[in-house]
Design a protein around this motif. Structure first.
Motif, PDB file in Angstrom:
ATOM      1  N   LEU A  99       0.859  -1.178   0.000  1.00  0.00           N
ATOM      2  CA  LEU A  99       0.000   0.000   0.000  1.00  0.00           C
ATOM      3  C   LEU A  99       0.898   1.231   0.000  1.00  0.00           C
ATOM      4  CD1 LEU A  99      -2.976   0.854   0.103  1.00  0.00           C
ATOM      5  CD2 LEU A  99      -2.788   0.972   2.593  1.00  0.00           C
ATOM      6  N   LEU A 100       0.819   2.029  -1.039  1.00  0.00           N
ATOM      7  CA  LEU A 100       1.699   3.179  -1.182  1.00  0.00           C
ATOM      8  C   LEU A 100       1.164   4.401  -0.445  1.00  0.00           C
ATOM      9  CD1 LEU A 100       2.476   2.948  -5.014  1.00  0.00           C
ATOM     10  CD2 LEU A 100       3.934   2.205  -3.130  1.00  0.00           C
ATOM     11  N   LYS A 101       2.072   5.145   0.148  1.00  0.00           N
ATOM     12  CA  LYS A 101       1.716   6.414   0.768  1.00  0.00           C
ATOM     13  C   LYS A 101       1.739   7.503  -0.295  1.00  0.00           C
ATOM     14  CE  LYS A 101       3.782   5.094   5.203  1.00  0.00           C
ATOM     15  NZ  LYS A 101       4.830   5.418   6.216  1.00  0.00           N
ATOM     16  N   ASP A 150       4.031  10.056  -5.376  1.00  0.00           N
ATOM     17  CA  ASP A 150       4.596  11.213  -6.073  1.00  0.00           C
ATOM     18  C   ASP A 150       6.013  10.924  -6.552  1.00  0.00           C
ATOM     19  OD1 ASP A 150       2.271  12.581  -5.595  1.00  0.00           O
ATOM     20  OD2 ASP A 150       3.024  13.639  -3.817  1.00  0.00           O
ATOM     21  N   ALA A 151       6.801  10.292  -5.681  1.00  0.00           N
ATOM     22  CA  ALA A 151       8.187   9.986  -6.032  1.00  0.00           C
ATOM     23  C   ALA A 151       8.252   8.979  -7.181  1.00  0.00           C
ATOM     24  CB  ALA A 151       8.918   9.445  -4.811  1.00  0.00           C
ATOM     25  N   LEU A 152       7.367   7.969  -7.129  1.00  0.00           N
ATOM     26  CA  LEU A 152       7.365   6.960  -8.180  1.00  0.00           C
ATOM     27  C   LEU A 152       6.929   7.550  -9.514  1.00  0.00           C
ATOM     28  CD1 LEU A 152       5.893   3.855  -6.306  1.00  0.00           C
ATOM     29  CD2 LEU A 152       8.198   4.088  -7.238  1.00  0.00           C
ATOM     30  N   PHE A 153       5.934   8.438  -9.484  1.00  0.00           N
ATOM     31  CA  PHE A 153       5.463   9.037 -10.729  1.00  0.00           C
ATOM     32  C   PHE A 153       6.542   9.924 -11.361  1.00  0.00           C
ATOM     33  CE2 PHE A 153       0.798   8.243 -11.097  1.00  0.00           C
ATOM     34  CZ  PHE A 153       0.793   8.072 -12.478  1.00  0.00           C
ATOM     35  N   THR A 182       6.497  -0.526 -12.437  1.00  0.00           N
ATOM     36  CA  THR A 182       6.084  -1.813 -11.873  1.00  0.00           C
ATOM     37  C   THR A 182       5.678  -1.664 -10.410  1.00  0.00           C
ATOM     38  OG1 THR A 182       7.556  -3.021 -13.374  1.00  0.00           O
ATOM     39  CG2 THR A 182       6.816  -4.182 -11.388  1.00  0.00           C
ATOM     40  N   GLN A 183       6.458  -0.905  -9.654  1.00  0.00           N
ATOM     41  CA  GLN A 183       6.140  -0.681  -8.244  1.00  0.00           C
ATOM     42  C   GLN A 183       4.808   0.052  -8.085  1.00  0.00           C
ATOM     43  OE1 GLN A 183       9.360   1.124  -5.950  1.00  0.00           O
ATOM     44  NE2 GLN A 183      10.895  -0.021  -7.107  1.00  0.00           N
ATOM     45  N   TYR A 184       4.565   0.993  -8.986  1.00  0.00           N
ATOM     46  CA  TYR A 184       3.312   1.753  -8.894  1.00  0.00           C
ATOM     47  C   TYR A 184       2.115   0.858  -9.219  1.00  0.00           C
ATOM     48  CZ  TYR A 184       0.644   6.058  -8.652  1.00  0.00           C
ATOM     49  OH  TYR A 184      -0.234   7.038  -8.248  1.00  0.00           O
ATOM     50  N   ILE A 185       2.301  -0.027 -10.197  1.00  0.00           N
ATOM     51  CA  ILE A 185       1.220  -0.969 -10.533  1.00  0.00           C
ATOM     52  C   ILE A 185       0.921  -1.859  -9.332  1.00  0.00           C
ATOM     53  CG2 ILE A 185       0.623  -2.977 -11.945  1.00  0.00           C
ATOM     54  CD1 ILE A 185       2.301  -1.676 -14.202  1.00  0.00           C
ATOM     55  N   GLU A 186       1.974  -2.445  -8.748  1.00  0.00           N
ATOM     56  CA  GLU A 186       1.791  -3.334  -7.598  1.00  0.00           C
ATOM     57  C   GLU A 186       1.181  -2.599  -6.417  1.00  0.00           C
ATOM     58  OE1 GLU A 186       5.698  -4.827  -6.954  1.00  0.00           O
ATOM     59  OE2 GLU A 186       5.574  -6.333  -8.566  1.00  0.00           O
ATOM     60  N   GLY A 187       1.544  -1.339  -6.271  1.00  0.00           N
ATOM     61  CA  GLY A 187       1.018  -0.555  -5.155  1.00  0.00           C
ATOM     62  C   GLY A 187      -0.421  -0.136  -5.318  1.00  0.00           C
ATOM     63  N   ASN A 188      -0.999  -0.370  -6.497  1.00  0.00           N
ATOM     64  CA  ASN A 188      -2.396   0.002  -6.739  1.00  0.00           C
ATOM     65  C   ASN A 188      -3.285  -1.187  -7.088  1.00  0.00           C
ATOM     66  OD1 ASN A 188      -2.896   3.171  -6.848  1.00  0.00           O
ATOM     67  ND2 ASN A 188      -0.823   2.778  -7.608  1.00  0.00           N
ATOM     68  N   LEU A 189      -2.756  -2.400  -6.874  1.00  0.00           N
ATOM     69  CA  LEU A 189      -3.560  -3.584  -7.179  1.00  0.00           C
ATOM     70  C   LEU A 189      -4.759  -3.707  -6.244  1.00  0.00           C
ATOM     71  CD1 LEU A 189      -0.841  -6.269  -8.013  1.00  0.00           C
ATOM     72  CD2 LEU A 189      -2.299  -4.974  -9.586  1.00  0.00           C
ATOM     73  N   ARG A 190      -4.641  -3.137  -5.039  1.00  0.00           N
ATOM     74  CA  ARG A 190      -5.792  -3.144  -4.124  1.00  0.00           C
ATOM     75  C   ARG A 190      -6.953  -2.350  -4.724  1.00  0.00           C
ATOM     76  NH1 ARG A 190      -4.837  -4.904   1.130  1.00  0.00           N
ATOM     77  NH2 ARG A 190      -2.641  -5.295   1.625  1.00  0.00           N
TER      78      ARG A 190
END
Length: 259
Positions: free
Chosen positions: A18-20, A25-28, A40-48
Motif C-alpha cells: 500500500l503506497l503512501k 509522487d516519487a514513483l510518478f 512496476t512498483q506503482y502498478i503493484e502498489g495500486n492492485l488493491r
C-alpha cells in the motif's frame, strides 16, 4: 465469483503493498523519466484498487482471475495516461478507467455464450474436415464429416454456426479510391422491394432531385433489392463508384426531406 479468494492470478492479495502519498509522487516522477521499475512498483502498489473495483461485478459470475487481469489492464492504461499536473487524485482518474475496461470485456465476452459441448463438436468437425480433405484431396460434404465422427449433420451444422464470430454490418471490406465499402453494401435489401417505403416516407419528390444515374442506382438498390456489386455490373461502373453515387444521392434526398 469468489471475492474471499486470496490467491488471484498468482498474486497473494493479502500481502499487496500500500503506497503512501509521498511514495506515489516519487514513483510518478521516476515513471515520467522512463523508469520501468518505478512503473512496476506503482502498478503493484495500486492492485488493491483493482480488487475494490472488481467487487462491483460480483453478480456477473465471471471468473475472478479474468476480471482481475482485465482490471490490471485498465490500471496500466490509467498509469500511462495520468496527467500529474492536474489537481486530481490518481484513484479518481483510475477507477473509471478500470471499470470501463471490465465493462468492455463483459460486453464482448458475453455477447454470445457457446457451451463446451458445442465447441467440442465444432472442433471435432473441423479436424475431421481437414483430415478428409488431405486424404481425399477434396473438401468433404457435411454427411461425410458426420459419418467420420459419428455425430448427426444437424448437430455439426449447429455447432459450427455457434462458434462463428458475428460480423457487424459496418465491418469494412476494402477501400477503393478513398471510399470504404462495408458488409452492408454487399447485402441485397429484400425488405424494401415494395414501393410502400417511398410512399410512407414521401420520397418520390426527393428522388426527383436526383440525376438519371443516381435515380437508377437508388431504384435498383432499395426497390429492386440489388447489391452494390449487382448494380455496378448492370450499369457498367465500379462498385466504388456505385457507393459514391449512392451516398451522394441519399445525402441530396435527406437534405430535401429535412429542409
Amino acid at each position: 465469483m469468489a471475492q474471499s479468494k486470496v490467491e488471484i492470478c498468482g498474486v497473494n492479495t493479502s500481502k499487496l503493498p500500500l503506497l503512501k502519498a509521498d511514495e506515489k509522487d516519487a514513483l510518478f516522477a521516476r515513471i515520467a523519466e522512463g523508469d520501468m521499475e518505478a512503473r512496476t512498483q506503482y502498478i503493484e502498489g495500486n492492485l488493491r484498487l483493482v480488487l475494490s473495483v472488481i467487487k462491483r461485478f460480483a453478480s456477473s459470475n465471471e471468473n475472478v482471475d479474468d476480471l482481475f487481469q482485465i482490471g490490471c489492464i485498465g490500471l496500466i492504461k490509467a498509469i500511462d495516461n495520468f496527467d500529474t499536473s492536474l489537481n486530481v487524485k490518481f484513484s479518481t482518474y483510475a477507477v473509471p478507467m478500470i471499470i470501463g475496461e471490465i465493462r468492455r470485456f463483459l460486453r464482448d465476452n458475453n455477447s454470445i455464450r457457446v457451451s463446451r459441448s458445442l465447441k467440442d463438436t465444432a472442433y471435432k468437425a473441423i479436424y475431421a474436415k481437414e483430415s478428409l480433405t488431405k486424404k481425399n484431396l477434396k473438401e468433404p460434404t457435411i454427411e461425410e464429416i458426420a459419418s467420420e465422427i459419428g455425430i448427426s449433420k444437424e448437430d455439426i451444422t449447429y455447432a459450427l454456426d455457434a462458434i462463428q464470430n458475428p460480423m457487424s454490418l459496418y465491418e469494412p471490406i476494402f477501400t477503393d479510391g478513398g471510399d470504404t465499402l462495408y458488409v452492408m453494401d454487399q447485402i441485397s435489401d429484400k425488405k424494401n422491394r415494395e414501393e410502400t417505403w417511398v410512399e410512407h416516407l414521401s420520397l418520390s419528390e426527393a428522388m426527383k432531385r436526383l440525376n438519371e444515374r443516381e435515380y437508377e442506382i437508388i431504384s435498383l438498390r432499395f426497390f429492386s433489392g440489388k447489391t452494390q456489386m449487382e448494380v455496378a455490373e448492370m450499369i457498367g461502373i465500379s462498385q466504388a463508384q456505385v457507393s459514391r453515387l449512392e451516398k451522394n444521392a441519399l445525402r441530396i434526398m435527406r437534405n430535401y426531406l429535412t429542409a
